[in-house]
Structures are given as structure tokens and as C-alpha cells.
Motif scaffolding. Structure first.
Motif, PDB file in Angstrom:
ATOM      1  N   ASN A 106     -11.518 -14.503  -2.128  1.00 28.40           N
ATOM      2  CA  ASN A 106     -12.583 -13.900  -1.472  1.00 28.40           C
ATOM      3  C   ASN A 106     -12.447 -14.117  -0.120  1.00 28.40           C
ATOM      4  OD1 ASN A 106     -13.233 -12.321  -3.682  1.00 28.40           O
ATOM      5  ND2 ASN A 106     -14.979 -13.860  -4.098  1.00 28.40           N
ATOM      6  N   MET A 107     -12.349 -15.329   0.409  1.00 27.72           N
ATOM      7  CA  MET A 107     -12.063 -15.765   1.715  1.00 27.72           C
ATOM      8  C   MET A 107     -11.022 -15.041   2.403  1.00 27.72           C
ATOM      9  SD  MET A 107     -11.572 -19.552   3.140  1.00 27.72           S
ATOM     10  CE  MET A 107      -9.842 -19.682   3.178  1.00 27.72           C
ATOM     11  N   PHE A 108      -9.984 -15.014   1.864  1.00 24.24           N
ATOM     12  CA  PHE A 108      -8.785 -14.100   2.234  1.00 24.24           C
ATOM     13  C   PHE A 108      -9.113 -12.567   2.339  1.00 24.24           C
ATOM     14  CE2 PHE A 108      -6.342 -18.181   1.431  1.00 24.24           C
ATOM     15  CZ  PHE A 108      -5.590 -18.039   2.333  1.00 24.24           C
ATOM     16  N   ILE A 109      -9.603 -12.208   1.424  1.00 23.78           N
ATOM     17  CA  ILE A 109     -10.059 -10.797   1.025  1.00 23.78           C
ATOM     18  C   ILE A 109     -10.890 -10.406   2.323  1.00 23.78           C
ATOM     19  CG2 ILE A 109     -11.181  -9.159  -0.152  1.00 23.78           C
ATOM     20  CD1 ILE A 109     -10.551 -10.604  -2.690  1.00 23.78           C
ATOM     21  N   ASP A 110     -12.059 -10.913   2.693  1.00 26.51           N
ATOM     22  CA  ASP A 110     -12.780 -10.971   3.672  1.00 26.51           C
ATOM     23  C   ASP A 110     -12.042 -10.991   4.887  1.00 26.51           C
ATOM     24  OD1 ASP A 110     -14.968 -10.752   2.254  1.00 26.51           O
ATOM     25  OD2 ASP A 110     -15.603 -12.417   2.361  1.00 26.51           O
ATOM     26  N   MET A 111     -11.255 -11.765   5.282  1.00 27.13           N
ATOM     27  CA  MET A 111     -10.489 -11.819   6.450  1.00 27.13           C
ATOM     28  C   MET A 111      -9.566 -10.815   6.701  1.00 27.13           C
ATOM     29  SD  MET A 111      -8.291 -15.274   7.081  1.00 27.13           S
ATOM     30  CE  MET A 111      -6.578 -14.948   6.841  1.00 27.13           C
ATOM     31  N   PHE A 112      -8.780 -10.186   5.439  1.00 26.14           N
ATOM     32  CA  PHE A 112      -7.772  -9.179   5.684  1.00 26.14           C
ATOM     33  C   PHE A 112      -8.616  -7.761   5.671  1.00 26.14           C
ATOM     34  CE2 PHE A 112      -4.437 -12.163   4.043  1.00 26.14           C
ATOM     35  CZ  PHE A 112      -3.825 -12.263   5.030  1.00 26.14           C
ATOM     36  N   SER A 113      -9.603  -7.663   4.892  1.00 28.09           N
ATOM     37  CA  SER A 113     -10.350  -6.442   5.132  1.00 28.09           C
ATOM     38  C   SER A 113     -10.990  -5.800   6.376  1.00 28.09           C
ATOM     39  CB  SER A 113     -11.497  -6.178   3.902  1.00 28.09           C
ATOM     40  OG  SER A 113     -11.596  -7.248   3.195  1.00 28.09           O
ATOM     41  N   ASP A 117      -5.417  -3.186  11.209  1.00 26.72           N
ATOM     42  CA  ASP A 117      -3.910  -2.874  10.741  1.00 26.72           C
ATOM     43  C   ASP A 117      -4.003  -2.619   9.180  1.00 26.72           C
ATOM     44  OD1 ASP A 117      -0.859  -3.402  11.686  1.00 26.72           O
ATOM     45  OD2 ASP A 117      -1.349  -4.187   9.492  1.00 26.72           O
ATOM     46  N   GLU A 118      -3.253  -1.443   8.868  1.00 29.19           N
ATOM     47  CA  GLU A 118      -3.273  -0.901   7.427  1.00 29.19           C
ATOM     48  C   GLU A 118      -2.559  -1.886   6.603  1.00 29.19           C
ATOM     49  OE1 GLU A 118      -5.016   1.707   5.945  1.00 29.19           O
ATOM     50  OE2 GLU A 118      -3.821   1.251   4.124  1.00 29.19           O
ATOM     51  N   MET A 119      -1.189  -2.538   7.135  1.00 31.00           N
ATOM     52  CA  MET A 119      -0.693  -3.090   6.278  1.00 31.00           C
ATOM     53  C   MET A 119      -1.451  -4.572   5.684  1.00 31.00           C
ATOM     54  SD  MET A 119       2.564  -2.291   5.782  1.00 31.00           S
ATOM     55  CE  MET A 119       3.717  -3.578   5.867  1.00 31.00           C
ATOM     56  N   MET A 120      -2.069  -5.121   6.876  1.00 29.73           N
ATOM     57  CA  MET A 120      -3.055  -6.121   6.759  1.00 29.73           C
ATOM     58  C   MET A 120      -4.056  -6.105   5.815  1.00 29.73           C
ATOM     59  SD  MET A 120      -1.485  -8.500   8.139  1.00 29.73           S
ATOM     60  CE  MET A 120      -2.656  -9.894   9.016  1.00 29.73           C
ATOM     61  N   ARG A 121      -4.629  -4.875   5.826  1.00 25.95           N
ATOM     62  CA  ARG A 121      -5.780  -4.411   4.940  1.00 25.95           C
ATOM     63  C   ARG A 121      -5.238  -4.289   3.276  1.00 25.95           C
ATOM     64  NH1 ARG A 121      -7.835  -0.700   8.702  1.00 25.95           N
ATOM     65  NH2 ARG A 121      -7.234   1.188   7.105  1.00 25.95           N
ATOM     66  N   GLN A 122      -3.968  -3.686   3.437  1.00 29.27           N
ATOM     67  CA  GLN A 122      -3.491  -3.695   2.152  1.00 29.27           C
ATOM     68  C   GLN A 122      -3.455  -5.136   1.302  1.00 29.27           C
ATOM     69  OE1 GLN A 122      -2.527  -1.011   0.147  1.00 29.27           O
ATOM     70  NE2 GLN A 122      -2.057  -2.558  -1.479  1.00 29.27           N
ATOM     71  N   ARG A 123      -3.011  -6.170   2.212  1.00 26.36           N
ATOM     72  CA  ARG A 123      -3.133  -7.522   1.641  1.00 26.36           C
ATOM     73  C   ARG A 123      -4.337  -7.710   1.076  1.00 26.36           C
ATOM     74  NH1 ARG A 123       0.025 -12.026   4.908  1.00 26.36           N
ATOM     75  NH2 ARG A 123       1.801 -11.710   3.856  1.00 26.36           N
ATOM     76  N   ALA A 124      -5.506  -7.361   1.552  1.00 27.02           N
ATOM     77  CA  ALA A 124      -6.790  -7.562   0.705  1.00 27.02           C
ATOM     78  C   ALA A 124      -6.927  -7.179  -0.626  1.00 27.02           C
ATOM     79  CB  ALA A 124      -7.867  -7.056   1.642  1.00 27.02           C
ATOM     80  N   SER A 125      -6.125  -5.936  -0.753  1.00 27.75           N
ATOM     81  CA  SER A 125      -6.125  -5.383  -2.196  1.00 27.75           C
ATOM     82  C   SER A 125      -5.229  -6.128  -3.055  1.00 27.75           C
ATOM     83  CB  SER A 125      -6.213  -4.126  -2.071  1.00 27.75           C
ATOM     84  OG  SER A 125      -4.711  -3.475  -2.178  1.00 27.75           O
ATOM     85  N   ASP A 126      -4.214  -6.585  -2.381  1.00 31.91           N
ATOM     86  CA  ASP A 126      -3.048  -7.193  -3.461  1.00 31.91           C
ATOM     87  C   ASP A 126      -3.911  -8.867  -3.684  1.00 31.91           C
ATOM     88  OD1 ASP A 126      -1.199  -5.644  -2.698  1.00 31.91           O
ATOM     89  OD2 ASP A 126      -0.386  -6.558  -1.086  1.00 31.91           O
ATOM     90  N   ILE A 127      -4.785  -9.309  -2.712  1.00 29.96           N
ATOM     91  CA  ILE A 127      -5.150 -10.505  -3.045  1.00 29.96           C
ATOM     92  C   ILE A 127      -6.264 -10.356  -4.040  1.00 29.96           C
ATOM     93  CG2 ILE A 127      -6.602 -12.535  -2.155  1.00 29.96           C
ATOM     94  CD1 ILE A 127      -4.968 -12.220   0.496  1.00 29.96           C
ATOM     95  N   LYS A 128      -6.940  -9.119  -4.251  1.00 29.82           N
ATOM     96  CA  LYS A 128      -7.885  -8.636  -5.097  1.00 29.82           C
ATOM     97  C   LYS A 128      -7.300  -8.730  -6.678  1.00 29.82           C
ATOM     98  CE  LYS A 128     -11.373  -6.217  -2.992  1.00 29.82           C
ATOM     99  NZ  LYS A 128     -11.675  -4.687  -2.711  1.00 29.82           N
ATOM    100  N   ASP A 129      -6.313  -8.339  -6.495  1.00 29.17           N
ATOM    101  CA  ASP A 129      -5.158  -8.325  -7.756  1.00 29.17           C
ATOM    102  C   ASP A 129      -4.978  -9.574  -8.280  1.00 29.17           C
ATOM    103  OD1 ASP A 129      -5.214  -5.514  -8.390  1.00 29.17           O
ATOM    104  OD2 ASP A 129      -3.011  -5.246  -7.494  1.00 29.17           O
ATOM    105  N   ILE A 130      -4.368 -10.323  -7.331  1.00 25.41           N
ATOM    106  CA  ILE A 130      -4.350 -11.838  -7.538  1.00 25.41           C
ATOM    107  C   ILE A 130      -5.499 -12.409  -8.073  1.00 25.41           C
ATOM    108  CG2 ILE A 130      -3.432 -14.047  -6.624  1.00 25.41           C
ATOM    109  CD1 ILE A 130      -1.671 -12.700  -4.770  1.00 25.41           C
TER     110      ILE A 130
END
Ligand code: PEP
Ligand code: MG
Length: 537
Positions: A106-113, A117-130
Motif C-alpha cells: 500500500n505504501m508503494f501504491i500510494d507513492m505511485f498513484s 506520469d501515466e507509466m508510473m501510475r500503472q505501477r500502482a495497479s501492478d503492485i495492487k495485483d501483486i
């Protein structure tokens, strides 16, 4: 035999895949020892790595290179030493493995959301999946990746949210069975759009049916036959063949106008939920788009789509349809359509609450972003704007005033746009009763019978206990429809219908007689609706 509601036509024969939606709740998990929790975490990470590697290999084989790359990204992220060591630090601090994984992700999700940058925001949803995968492994929840079920699967779930439905690969899904939801629930609408047979409101389906069971599903009657014998399977395979043949016969109506026997021509349009669905409308001989439900653009993501993203989606539809009309409905959220990041407050009666136009008028920035995107897209085709759940004339005026502000802004910024006519959905008794007054402010009407029936009969459209009352043929609902059509006619504005009833063969003759101009239906019902109109006097 299990009995539910037939919600999407066709017959499906295949094997059950139970979609378990057990909540990922770890509040009851007890802390063992620091080493014990770390060992659990390591095992989950190891299993995750193994499972993901297998999925990557399978995807590469089936040419899903792009998806394989995303999964490879998941592996790399979880292999980040900081992420794992942070989780273990949390365990040392007294967290169970689940809480540690949850908190660090969640810490990473907050950081990326939060980033632009759209690419970085996409990472938030990847980490949600993880995060969800790790929690499922730790809690032993058996989850199914809906998008990857094998061919011939029959998906069985308590319910399908729109986001679950949008992950379905229709080539592999023979049918859908759920425990809740009616003919007009959004899962039913999407199942029909994807032409997947569906039986909804089948009591206890996820308990009675076991994973791997053979099933026959009748999407007309809503019947489900567990462990069918060979003769039943042969019978339903033959029915499916005939159904597909009859459907092919309708193809004759593809480029014919919907002209009644007395020579009156009606328009038959398609309803869509995302830009790509436009293909479905064109392939089925649709003459326009009568309802673009834009809320689907806002789902399955962490932030609202930008003006640019919305413009691209609306413009793509407008361009694909050329001169043909495209009616785009502004954001219809609230009620059963929740969107986490919009933080819509929990309400006692969400269907009578802060939804659709009411929410938008109170969130001007969000609304303006959409209106600006719509005005810009209008320059790419024949776009009309439609307001949902209107109950007062003032709401139309307020939306039009905001549209004027957007026009002035775009003008000043020198961005190309075109003015677009503003119409309303008639889907509340209030709107129907004052449709004569609304006709003075609105450029057109579209009758939303799904909500109009519910609100007129005071019935929740998804509640099986009162489903008998949810009936468009109740005299009160018919009167509301007739009154709306006649008031539109008297005022000289076009009137359409985009609720599911527009495709109901029993209602079409009355709609024609009252003077409905346009019928907007699920793409797969367009040809049948054209035929039904041609059969009218
Ligand atoms: C309706 O209410 O009839 C309608 C078309 O809108 P929705 O089903 O999206 O609520
Ligand atoms: Mg509605």
C-alpha cells in the motif's frame, strides 16, 4: 435443474469454474513468531514467483507477449530487495505476514498513484495485483484469473462486477451463472454485449455447483443442468446450432432500414460501454449510438481519466460512426456503480441519493473535464450529449450553463470544438411527468426504461424478491412512456429509448404507434429489433 433468470440468449455446454470472491480479510490471523511469519512470507513469494513464471511461459506460447511483459514486470518488482526487506521489518515489528505485505504494497501504491506520469501510475495497479496475489496465497484463498480460464469454461460466481465482466475472454467462456443480478443488471447487459449465454439469480449456485462439474446452461430460461447426461448435452448442442442458424437469417436486415408496413422509418441504434464496442454496433447493422455509458471509462483505474483520455475515447467513437449520430451520456455513477477514487460517501439509499447528474453538478471540475472532452469530440463527428437521471428542469439549465463555460474556455484556448445538442434521459417518474416542460430545454429525449421501471414501481431492479413488480408492462410505466413520447412529439423534439425494453418484441408495436423515433438496444439485438419494427403495421 437449478432455476434462475435467463439474462443473455444462447445455450452453453462446458465445465464450471467457480470464481471465489472471498474477501482478503486477515483480521483473524494470529502472529506466530518472527521467523514463522517470515517463512510464511518467503513461501508465498516463492509460490507467487513459480505461478507467475508458469503464466509467463503459457502466455508466450499463446502469443500474449504484451501480457507476458506485464507479468515479468510483476516478478521484477517483487524481487526488489527493498520491498521484501521492508515487509520483514514490519514482521519484526509485530505484524503478521499478511499485514506486512499489505502495508508495504500500500505504501508503494500510494507513492505511485500520486504522480503525474501515466507509466508510473500503472505501477500502482501492478503492485495492487501483486498485493492481492500475495494475500490470496497467504490466506489460502483459491483465486481464478478470469481472463485465463480454458476454452469451454462456464463461470460461476456470486455476482460479476463490471470490472470482472470486462476481464472475460469471450472465446473461452461458454456461459455465465450468478447468484444475484437481474435482466437489467450491468453484468447481464455486458453478457449480452459479449453474446455469452447467462443465467443469473440462480440460488446458491457457487455452493451447489462444484469446480470442474459439467454443466448445460440455458440462457433463455435461466436454467442450469449440473452433470448432464449425453442425451441432454446432445439436445442442447442441437438447440444452440439452431439458435445460431436463426441468428444468421437475421443478417438479411443488416443494411435494410427499419420501415413499418405503412412506410414509417425508425432508427435502430446500439448501446455501448466502451469505445471498442462500436465495432459490435457496426457489425450488427446499427445506424447510430443511442447510449454510450461513459462510466465504464472511469472504472478499473485509480484516478479519473484525463480530458485527453476521454477526448480520445469519445472522438474514436464519433470518427468510427462518421455522420451517424453518437449520443454520449455524461457520467452516471452512484447507485450500483461505485468508483473508489471518487470517494462517493456511503448512503442509506444510494439509488435515491447523490448519483449521476446530481453528483456531477456538485463536482464541477470532474464534470467540466468531461464536458470539455465531449465538446472537442463533437468536432470529430455527429455527437450529442445526454444527461442521466434528470429530475428537474433546473438540472438541465445548470448543465447547459457549465457547458457554456467550457465552450468559452476552449474558445479562449484556441482548441477545436463544436457545440453539441444537449438531451436528457427520461428515467424517473419526475422527468416523465414534466416531460412537456423538459422538452423546452432539452434537444432530445431518450427513455431509460431500466431505471424508469424501477423508480415508477418503487422496486430495486436487482432484488429477486420483488422482481415480479419490476415490469415495464405495468400500466403506470406504460403511461409514463406514452406521455413522454407524446410530449416530445408535441414539442417537435426527437425521442428515443435506450433502456432494455426498446428491444422487447411485445412493446415495440406500441412504441411505434405512440411515435418513438429511435430504438437503442444491445448491439446483438439490433437486427432482431429492425425485423420486429418491419413487422409492425
Ligand atoms: C436506463 O436506466 O434505462 C438506462 C439505459 O441507464 P442504465 O441502465 O445505465 O442505468
Ligand atoms: Mg439509468
Amino acid at each position: 435443474m437449478l432455476k434462475g433468470i435467463g439474462a443473455s440468449q444462447g445455450y452453453g455446454i462446458g465445465r464450471a469454474v467457480i470464481i471465489d470472491d472471498t474477501p482478503l480479510d486477515y483480521s483473524g490471523v494470529r502472529y506466530t513468531t518472527p521467523d514463522g511469519e517470515k517463512a510464511r512470507l518467503d513461501r508465498a513469494v516463492e509460490d507467487f514467483t513459480k505461478e507467475t513464471a508458469q503464466q509467463i511461459a503459457a502466455l508466450k506460447d499463446s502469443a500474449g507477449e504484451k501480457e507476458a511483459l506485464i507479468l515479468e514486470g510483476h516478478l521484477t518488482m517483487l524481487q526488489d530487495p527493498f520491498m521484501l526487506s521492508q515487509m520483514k521489518e514490519n514482521i519484526d515489528g509485530g505484524s503478521v505476514a499478511e499485514a506486512a505485505a499489505d502495508a508495504v504494497c500500500n505504501m508503494f501504491i500510494d507513492m505511485f498513484s500520486g504522480v503525474e506520469d501515466e507509466m508510473m501510475r500503472q505501477r500502482a495497479s501492478d503492485i495492487k495485483d501483486i498485493r492481492d496475489s500475495l494475500l490470496k496465497l497467504l490466506l489460502g484463498v483459491n483465486s481464478v484469473a478470469i481472463e485465463k480460464v480454458p476454452a469451454g469454461s462456464i463461470l460461476v460466481a456470486k455476482d460479476f462486477t463490471p470490472s470482472m465482466t470486462s476481464r472475460i475472454n469471450k472465446e473461452n467462456v461458454a456461459a455465465i451463472v450468478t447468484e444475484i443480478g437481474g435482466v437489467t443488471s450491468h453484468s447481464a447487459i455486458l453478457a449480452r454485449a459479449m453474446e455469452i449465454p447467462a443465467a443469473l439469480s440462480v440460488p446458491d449456485a457457487t455452493r451447489v455447483i462444484r469446480d470442474g462439474d459439467e454443466l448445460v446452461v440455458d440462457g433463455f430460461k435461466g436454467e442450469v443442468f449440473p452433470t448432464p447426461d449425453e442425451s441432454l448435452k446432445a439436445d442442447y448442442a442441437a438447440r444452440q446450432e439452431k439458435y445460431l442458424k436463426d441468428k444468421a437469417a437475421l443478417a438479411a436486415f443488416f443494411d435494410k432500414p427499419a420501415k413499418t408496413k405503412s412506410g414509417v422509418v425508425k432508427q435502430v441504434y446500439g448501446n455501448i460501454g466502451k469505445a471498442q464496442d462500436v465495432e459490435n454496433v457496426l457489425q450488427n447493422g446499427g445506424e447510430g449510438i443511442g447510449l454510450f455509458r461513459t462510466e465504464f471509462l472511469f472504472m478499473d483505474r485509480d484516478t479519473a481519466p484525463t480530458e485527453e483520455e476521454q477526448f480520445e475515447a469519445y472522438a474514436a467513437v464519433a470518427r468510427a460512426m462518421g455522420e451517424r449520430e453518437v449520443i454520449i451520456r455524461t457520467l452516471d455513477i452512484g447507485g450500483d456503480k461505485a468508483i473508489d477514487y471518487l470517494s462517493i460517501e456511503k448512503e442509506e439509499n444510494p439509488f435515491l441519493g447523490h448519483r449521476a447528474i446530481r453528483y456531477c453538478l456538485d463536482h464541477e471540475e470532474l464534470f467540466k473535464t468531461q464536458l470539455r472532452a465531449l465538446l472537442r469530440a463533437a468536432a470529430c463527428g455527429n455527437v450529442k450529449i445526454m444527461l442521466p437521471l434528470v429530475t428537474t428542469v433546473d438540472e438541465i439549465r445548470a448543465a447547459k450553463a457549465l457547458l457554456a463555460v467550457c465552450r468559452a474556455e476552449l474558445e479562449k484556448e484556441g482548441k477545436p470544438f463544436k457545440d453539441a445538442p444537449v438531451g436528457v434521459m427520461i428515467e424517473t417518474p419526475s422527468a416523465a411527468l414534466i416531460s412537456d416542460l423538459m422538452a423546452k430545454e432539452a434537444a432530445f429525449f431518450s427513455i431509460g426504461t431500466n431505471d424508469l421501471t424501477g423508480y415508477t414501481m418503487a422496486v430495486d431492479r436487482g432484488n429477486a424478491k420483488v422482481k415480479g413488480l419490476y415490469d415495464v408492462f405495468q400500466p403506470s410505466v406504460l403511461r409514463a412512456i406514452e406521455m413522454t413520447i407524446k410530449n416530445a412529439g408535441a414539442a417537435g423534439i426527437p425521442v428515443g429509448m435506450c433502456g432494455e425494453a426498446a428491444a422487447d418484441p411485445r412493446l415495440i408495436p406500441s412504441l411505434v404507434e405512440w411515435g418513438l423515433d429511435e430504438f437503442s438496444v444491445t448491439p446483438t439485438s439490433i437486427l432482431q429489433t429492425k425485423k420486429n419494427i418491419c413487422d409492425c403495421e
